[in-house]
Design an enzyme around this catalytic site. Structure first.
Site, mmCIF file in Angstrom:
data_model
loop_
_atom_site.group_PDB
_atom_site.id
_atom_site.type_symbol
_atom_site.label_atom_id
_atom_site.label_comp_id
_atom_site.label_asym_id
_atom_site.label_seq_id
_atom_site.Cartn_x
_atom_site.Cartn_y
_atom_site.Cartn_z
ATOM 1 N N ASP A 347 0.875 -1.165 0.000
ATOM 2 C CA ASP A 347 0.000 0.000 0.000
ATOM 3 C C ASP A 347 0.917 1.221 0.000
ATOM 4 O O ASP A 347 2.036 1.152 0.509
ATOM 5 C CB ASP A 347 -0.880 -0.022 1.250
ATOM 6 C CG ASP A 347 -1.674 1.250 1.404
ATOM 7 O OD1 ASP A 347 -2.393 1.610 0.454
ATOM 8 O OD2 ASP A 347 -1.570 1.898 2.461
ATOM 9 N N ASP A 542 -1.332 -0.785 6.150
ATOM 10 C CA ASP A 542 -1.395 -0.148 7.462
ATOM 11 C C ASP A 542 -2.247 -0.917 8.456
ATOM 12 O O ASP A 542 -2.315 -0.559 9.627
ATOM 13 C CB ASP A 542 -1.888 1.298 7.348
ATOM 14 C CG ASP A 542 -3.301 1.389 6.782
ATOM 15 O OD1 ASP A 542 -4.002 0.363 6.747
ATOM 16 O OD2 ASP A 542 -3.706 2.490 6.383
ATOM 17 N N ASP A 546 -6.632 -1.572 5.091
ATOM 18 C CA ASP A 546 -6.246 -2.680 4.213
ATOM 19 C C ASP A 546 -6.533 -4.055 4.815
ATOM 20 O O ASP A 546 -5.982 -5.055 4.352
ATOM 21 C CB ASP A 546 -4.753 -2.565 3.876
ATOM 22 C CG ASP A 546 -4.439 -1.295 3.113
ATOM 23 O OD1 ASP A 546 -5.171 -0.976 2.163
ATOM 24 O OD2 ASP A 546 -3.474 -0.613 3.478
#
Length: 648
Positions: A347, A542, A546
């Site tokens: 991410d 995180d 997610d």
């Protein structure tokens, strides 16, 4: 494995006065047995007259045997009472009693003595691995100083209520999670993150249990009960990790359950088959004591200590080594799974970037100075809690630009705000807000990348600030380290504009970068990768937004999960230091652990097979058998604990 020697950790204040007593309790039986064995062998070699009597020699070696044998025989009896006939304690009992029965007294004593020594050091190694992890996470203070009725009162952390104020002096460890009540203070966070550098924590920011106040007395408002603190959750997670076994561990356990009774039956066959053959072939001479001795050698060699102890110890050591570096594996199974990862997906926001905005550029319109533009915008944003507003205010403070008081502040979520400053009416926000207010601005701003905050004063466009997220310091190193590990497929996903994502990807050297993704878009992307059966995917995120992708990946790695329940619950691995480069470190530790596991398997089985074959044909004695059992176990354990010294 062993229960005949269980060293206890005494209180530090009493270590010195009790050390001789503790030393004798721990090593006395083995030293006595070893001394009597050496003397007995010496008397026998010197052909001492009094030692020629068989009864004297038997009594002497029995005296050498019993100090180390009694604890093992107790264990054998306890296992038999539970219906477990096939275990290492029973094997040692049969082998040593058998050696005495055929007159091999020194070898009978030696087998039990060396077995006891080996078991002792096995337990020491396991305890050291456990202690390393406990030292890292079991650091809750026994007392907390809580301010009640204006006075400091010491009590157990469990008794402190949410909302109460606790006092932590310089050098003391924070007992509970809370928020800092006053000016910025420095804290040592090594117990949680493995980082030695102190961390500055701002007023009203979160302070976590386990941190140490570096240089001053601080007051903290408790926001979580004792059992829900970040440190308590980490401790529970590490304790549970030992219960989640890697496939190799599970196989070894099943293997040992089948292997031990199988070799016991084979030892019986080694004794009986030659006897039966001698009845068929009259020329074959059967000597009971010779074949009984070979069966005993076979039994001693077959003890699976090296595998049963060293394999779990390897995984435990790997988990401990990772913990010291701020990486928490939730179990040996994930330590094993990460070794096969060949695709790493990051991410962007909060993982490779800091997740906080910084002003990159200031462009005042003609008629306004830079300082005036920043003063107007920061004055308008000074009371907002939005991350962009905070970035603008911080930028003004760093530039030593003073704010002006504002009034009639109206915030329009998703657009910006309006307010009055002295006699001026200010509009600060995105281009949509200025369009809504019918304020003209340069149209080329609509095509610009990045986050733009525009300002207008009394209906006149005044300029803009360009803000951007910032790469974490070690983000480039994270990508380089993964490439060194031969992980060729590295991708980045983000909900930001594709142009912004592409810019960050170019800086990092990532080829595959995808923007404009909502959470379900990330899930679909990972599902697409999973359609290729060759892909073994680790997703690094995180742990909050997610969570679905973390759960979907083969290995979910959460960044900075100390304060995030979602990270603790969903991820398989938690990186406490918030450093993306630790993803590569986790993979390295996993690969090193797996390598050592297979080294130990090959070493243990290889030596045992050789000595077993030599024993069957009469070319190996009980001395070689002891080495194949205890010696190989010690070598495997020493190999396993190398992981405890691992440093990135």
């Amino acid at each position: 494995m062993s229960c005949h020697c269980c060293p206890h950790h005494e209180h530090a204040a009493s270590d010195c006065q009790h050390r001789p007593h503790s030393f004798w309790n721990e090593y006395g039986s083995m030293l006595l047995s070893g001394l009597l064995l050496v003397l007995g062998v010496s008397f026998d070699a010197a052909d001492a007259p009094f030692f020629r009597l068989r009864e004297v020699a038997l009594a002497w070696f029995l005296a050498a045997y019993l100090p180390v044998a009694i604890p093992v025989l107790k264990e054998a009896w306890e296992e038999l009472r539970k219906g477990k006939c096939f275990n290492e304690f029973t094997l040692m009992f049969i082998a040593t009693i058998g050696a005495f029965a055929i007159g091999e007294y020194p070898e009978g004593v030696a087998v039990m003595l060396f077995y006891s020594v080996g078991e002792h050091f096995q337990e020491k190694a396991v305890n050291k691995a456990r202690a390393n992890i406990s030292d890292l996470v079991d650091v809750h203070p026994e007392k907390a100083t809580v301010i009640r009725d204006g006075k400091p009162v010491q009590t157990a952390p469990e008794m402190v209520q949410v909302g109460e104020i606790i006092e932590v002096k310089a050098g003391e460890r924070v007992p509970l999670d809370g928020t800092l009540c006053h000016d910025t203070a420095d804290f040592n966070t090594s117990a949680l993150t493995g980082e030695s550098l102190p961390r500055s924590i701002a007023p009203d920011a979160e302070v976590l249990a386990g941190m140490i106040s570096s240089n001053r007395t601080v007051h903290i408002k408790v926001n979580r009960p004792f059992n829900d603190s970040a440190l308590s959750r980490i401790l529970r997670m590490v304790e549970e990790a030992s219960e989640r076994k890697a496939p190799t561990e599970l196989f070894i356990r099943k293997f040992a359950r089948i292997y031990t009774p199988a070799v016991t039956c084979m030892a019986v066959l080694i004794l009986l088959l030659p006897y039966l053959w001698s009845g068929v072939d009259g020329t074959f001479s059967y000597v009971f004591s010779d074949w009984f001795y070979r069966a005993l050698v076979f039994l001693v060699v077959s003890c699976p200590c090296a595998l049963v102890v060293s394999i779990p110890l390897s995984y435990f050591s790997g988990i401990g080594a990772a913990s010291r570096l701020g990486i928490l594996f939730k179990g040996g199974n994930y330590l094993d799974a990460i070794t096969s990862v060949n695709t790493v997906v990051f991410d962007k926001t909060g993982t490779l970037t800091q997740g906080s905005f910084e002003v990159q550029d200031c462009q005042p319109e003609e008629g306004f100075t830079r300082e005036e533009l920043v003063r107007l915008m920061a004055s308008a944003e000074q009371y907002s809690t939005h991350p962009i507003a905070k970035a603008i205010v911080d930028y003004a403070r760093r530039s030593d630009i003073n704010f002006s008081p504002v009034r009639e502040v109206k915030e329009d979520a998703g657009y910006g705000l309006t307010c009055s400053l002295a006699s001026q009416n200010l509009v600060v926000g995105n281009a949509k807000l200025l369009s809504r207010q019918h304020i003209a601005y340069p149209q080329e701003l609509d095509a610009m990348d990045g986050t733009l905050v525009l300002c207008a004063a009394d209906g006149r466009y005044a300029g803009y600030l360009s803000l951007s997220d910032v790469l974490k310091a070690d983000a480039p190193e994270a990508i380089r380290a993964l490439k060194k590990l031969n992980i060729k497929n590295i991708e980045m996903l983000s909900g930001d504009k594709q142009s912004i994502v592409t810019t960050f990807a170019h800086k990092l050297g990532i080829v595959q970068a995808y923007g404009d993704l909502l959470p379900d878009g990330k899930v679909k992307h990972i599902e697409g990768l999973r359609k290729n059966a060759d892909n073994r995917i680790a997703f690094v995120g995180d742990g909050i937004n997610d969570s679905p992708v973390l759960a979907l990946s083969d290995v979910g790695i959460a960044m900075g999960g100390l304060g995030s329940d979602a990270a603790i619950e969903t991820a398989d691995v938690v990186i406490q230091t918030d450093q993306p480069s630790k993803a590569a470190t986790a993979i390295r530790i996993g690969r090193k652990t797996r390598s050592i596991v297979w080294q130990n398997i090959v070493l243990a089985l290889g030596v045992k097979v050789v000595v077993l074959l030599l024993g069957v044909v009469g070319m190996a004695t009980l001395w070689e058998a002891v080495f194949a059992d205890v010696g190989v176990a010690l070598l495997a354990i020493l190999n396993a604990i190398r992981l405890q010294k691992h440093s990135d």
